[in-house]
Each structure stands twice: as C-alpha cells, then as structure tokens.
Design a protein around this motif. Structure first.
Motif, PDB file in Angstrom:
ATOM      1  N   GLY A   1       1.303  43.122 -32.437  1.00 55.41           N
ATOM      2  CA  GLY A   1       1.976  42.378 -31.375  1.00 55.41           C
ATOM      3  C   GLY A   1       3.486  42.364 -31.553  1.00 55.41           C
ATOM      4  N   THR A   2       3.940  42.374 -32.807  1.00 55.03           N
ATOM      5  CA  THR A   2       5.384  42.297 -33.060  1.00 55.03           C
ATOM      6  C   THR A   2       6.076  43.577 -32.598  1.00 55.03           C
ATOM      7  OG1 THR A   2       4.905  40.883 -34.943  1.00 55.03           O
ATOM      8  CG2 THR A   2       7.099  41.841 -34.852  1.00 55.03           C
TER       9      THR A   2
ATOM     10  N   ASP B   1       5.333  36.224 -24.100  1.00 54.89           N
ATOM     11  CA  ASP B   1       4.556  36.479 -25.307  1.00 54.89           C
ATOM     12  C   ASP B   1       3.173  35.911 -25.014  1.00 54.89           C
ATOM     13  OD1 ASP B   1       3.252  36.215 -27.746  1.00 54.89           O
ATOM     14  OD2 ASP B   1       5.087  35.788 -28.866  1.00 54.89           O
TER      15      ASP B   1
ATOM     16  N   SER C   1      -1.336  40.250 -28.680  1.00 50.65           N
ATOM     17  CA  SER C   1      -1.584  40.572 -30.091  1.00 50.65           C
ATOM     18  C   SER C   1      -3.081  40.697 -30.302  1.00 50.65           C
ATOM     19  CB  SER C   1      -1.032  39.466 -30.999  1.00 50.65           C
ATOM     20  OG  SER C   1      -1.608  39.579 -32.293  1.00 50.65           O
TER      21      SER C   1
HETATM   22  C1  LIG Z   1       2.714  33.658 -30.364  1.00 48.73           C
HETATM   23  C2  LIG Z   1       2.662  34.887 -31.225  1.00 48.73           C
HETATM   24  N1  LIG Z   1       3.530  35.876 -30.987  1.00 48.73           N
HETATM   25  C3  LIG Z   1       3.514  37.014 -31.723  1.00 48.73           C
HETATM   26  C4  LIG Z   1       2.604  37.195 -32.742  1.00 48.73           C
HETATM   27  C5  LIG Z   1       2.674  38.444 -33.555  1.00 48.73           C
HETATM   28  O1  LIG Z   1       1.587  39.285 -33.365  1.00 48.73           O
HETATM   29  P1  LIG Z   1       1.141  40.294 -34.507  1.00 48.73           P
HETATM   30  O2  LIG Z   1       0.650  39.496 -35.674  1.00 48.73           O
HETATM   31  O3  LIG Z   1       0.051  41.099 -33.864  1.00 48.73           O
HETATM   32  O4  LIG Z   1       2.318  41.130 -34.855  1.00 48.73           O
HETATM   33  C6  LIG Z   1       1.665  36.181 -33.018  1.00 48.73           C
HETATM   34  C7  LIG Z   1       0.661  36.258 -34.052  1.00 48.73           C
HETATM   35  O5  LIG Z   1       0.264  36.730 -34.874  1.00 48.73           O
HETATM   36  C8  LIG Z   1       1.703  34.995 -32.247  1.00 48.73           C
HETATM   37  O6  LIG Z   1       0.845  33.990 -32.476  1.00 48.73           O
END
Ligand SMILES: Cc1ncc(COP(=O)(O)O)c(C=O)c1O
Length: 364
Positions: free
Chosen positions: A50-51, A147, A171
């Motif tokens: 997700g990042t 997001d 994510s």
């Molecule tokens: C609100 C939110 N944004 C972004 C992320 C980041 O996603 P990822 O862990 O898949 O990189 C997360 C969680 O893990 C999240 O809870």
C-alpha cells in the motif's frame, strides 16, 4: 486470512511450470482484473504494498515539488511518510469527532497558496465526507486522494468508494481483511493516470530503450498474486464470521457507561476490517489489563502522526483536539472470523467489568 494450502501448492506448481515468477505475469494480471471489477474506479493498478501504491498515486498527480498536502494526523504512519518522501509537505487538519475522518471545514482552514492536494483516509472503512471534500477540492483547484487501506469493498450509497476523488489507494497487507501477504493498488480516475502508475511501478520503464521518468520497483510477485487470488475466494466468508463477532461485541458492550461503539454512517457498507470502541478515561487501563490476560487489542492509531518526532515541529502539528481525543480513546478489539463466540463474549465482559470498576474509582 490464509488460503487453502492444497490450492496454494497447486498454484505454485503452475507458477513453476510457467517459469514466470514476477514482472506482471499471468497470475498478477488475473488478480488485477478481478480486483479492478470488485473495487471500481476508472483504471486499476496493483503494487507490491500500500505504501508504494500511495507513492504511485502521489506521483501520478504531478504535484509541484515543495507544495503542501493537507492530511489527517489520525492514520497509520505511511499516510504522512509518503507525502514527505515525495518532497511535499504534510499539513495536518483535524478530524470529524464522530467518524474520525478528515473534516472538510478543518481542511479549508489549512489551505494556503502552496496547497496542491488533499490526502484523506477512510479510517476503519468509515468513509470520509466524500461530498464535502470534493467540494473543497473543486473550489480550491486541489487534487483529492484517498488512502483506502481500510476500505476494501466499501460502497457508499451503492457506489464503489474508489469512484470518488482522483485516486484511492488500497493495502493488501496480511493484517487487512483481504490480503496478498504484502500488496496494494491504486484505483485512479484521472486521464492518463493508469499509464503513469504502470510506468512508475516499473522504474519509469516504457520500453526496452525508454525510461520516461523517475520510478520505483513496485511490482507484485506471482506468488503474492496467487495468495491474493485464492484469498479472494474466502473474504466474503471471513466477513460473515466477523459479522457474528461484531454482533456479540455490540450486544455485550452497548449501553456500558464510558464505552462508545464506533459505527458506520447509514449509507456506508461495513467493511468488517476493524471493531473499534472508544473508552473514556480508561483506555490505557483496559488495554494493559487485556494484555495481562493475553488479549492483544490495538491502540490504533496512537500516537498521532503529528506527534512523531519528524512532524511535531510543523506548525500544523498543534491544536488538533478531535484527533488527540480519538487517539487517547480508541481501542480495536480482536476481530477475525476464527475468533470463537465464547472468546468474543469473554473479551467483551472483561472490558465491561474493567471499565465499570474504573468508573467507581474516579470521583465525579
Ligand atoms: C491507513 C493505512 N495507510 C497505509 C498503510 C500502508 O499499507 P502497507 O502496509 O500495505 O504498505 C496502512 C497499513 O498497513 C494503513 O493502515
């Protein structure tokens, strides 16, 4: 949520036979098209988490370097970190006291000539004030990103949540309702957004001789895509299990003095990603007491992002009372289909008793 092991093994054998393990292979393509149908939006591009999907979404907006992005302090670290990582400045605005999502009226107060975008979060799948934020974005010529890490499959008034705003980011991390171990995606509604996202995901590579700009390695492997494809078969059943747990928690905890069960707005479909309560005065105690009996609830989100060392000196990091209150009160309870009804009942009763005892000790 873990897929059926026999199906996973058989899928891995197929991957071995194909010899294709990454770089947008057939399993990746299948997952991308199935998720696209389910989650909506004009174009849909999978990333490896997700990042990196958030980075891709910001990149695709082509925001001026050094410009400001208004966001919420009540989120996971990644939401603000991606803004900083892209050479932009996060500006914090306060949240709505009930749904804990970015408050459009607070966003307006933070707009300056340097503001280029809003990055709001559908916290716990509660869905932001989509109309209010859209209005602010349009009136001020700002990009609007969501997001949507918590909003897998969420619909608002029957419409997929990704239909709103310029882009929504999901994510598929192992802790989420639907997961591919690590994974993410962007649903994008801007012209040419899909192309930008695909190039950025693959080092900016267009063809064998052309790199059209900066990019990263945001590709999901075939193994992760397979895990995701198989979990896609299971997530509805998982939601049914969680619905049962939710009913038990609601029954046991409603009407308890000092406890508020956080709920969805009427038009929003529950995502069953989290079960969140707010506890006045006694959150820390309940959290630690639960830990002492091996029940691991989460103070999610605590502390506020605006209180992290890297952001606390920003002028916008101060005076965010609704966000601070939420961070001090929220508790996400254990919430998964495999939790037994009996355990859910015990957890809820333990919280009730702990909270009531505090009530007796605190002078009114
Ligand atoms: C609100 C939110 N944004 C972004 C992320 C980041 O996603 P990822 O862990 O898949 O990189 C997360 C969680 O893990 C999240 O809870």
């Amino acid at each position: 949520m873990l897929p059926n092991l026999d199906k996973l093994t058989s899928g891995i054998s197929d991957i071995y036979r194909s010899g294709i393990v990454t770089n947008m292979g057939p399993v990746h393509q299948k997952l991308e098209s199935e998720l696209s149908r389910l989650l909506g939006g004009k174009e849909f591009v999978i990333y490896n988490n997700g990042t990196s999907a958030l980075l891709g979404a910001l990149h695709a907006m082509e925001l001026p370097k050094g410009s400001e992005v208004i966001t919420t302090p009540f989120s996971f670290a990644a939401t603000s970190h991606v803004i900083s990582a892209m050479g932009l400045t996060p500006v914090f605005a306060d949240i709505d006291p009930q749904f804990m999502t970015l408050d459009p009226l607070e966003v307006v107060k933070k707009i300056t000539p340097k503001t280029s975008a809003i990055l709001a979060v559908h916290v716990y799948g509660f869905a932001c004030d989509l109309i209010g934020l859209q209005k602010v974005a349009e009136e001020n010529d700002l990009r609007l990103l969501y997001d949507a890490a918590h909003a897998f499959g969420t619909t608002v008034g029957g419409r997929a949540i990704a239909e709103f705003g310029d882009a929504s980011v999901f994510s598929f991390h192992a802790t989420k309702l639907f997961n591919s171990i690590e994974g993410g995606a962007v649903s994008i509604n801007t012209d040419d957004g899909g192309r930008k996202l695909r190039h950025y995901r693959n080092f900016g590579i267009v063809d064998e001789k052309t790199v059209d700009g900066v990019g990263l390695n945001g590709k999901m492997s075939e193994f992760h895509a397979l895990f995701g494809l198989l979990n896609l078969e299971l997530f509805r059943e998982e939601m049914t299990g969680r619905r049962r747990i939710r009913e038990i928690y609601e029954y046991e905890l409603s009407g308890v003095e000092g406890i508020e069960i956080c709920d969805y707005a009427e038009k929003v479909s529950p995502s069953y990603q989290y079960f969140v309560i707010r506890i006045r005065n006694a959150r820390e105690l309940v959290y630690t007491e639960l830990k002492s009996i091996n029940v691991f609830a989460r103070r999610y989100f605590y502390p506020l992002i605006s209180n992290f060392k890297c952001y606390q000196d920003l002028p916008s990091a101060r005076n965010l009372p609704n966000a601070q209150r939420a961070a001090d009160e929220v508790l996400c309870l254990p919430f998964y289909g495999g939790l037994t009804e009996d355990d859910a009942r015990k957890i809820a009763k333990f919280i009730r008793v702990t909270t009531q005892n505090v009530g007796k000790r605190i002078p009114s």
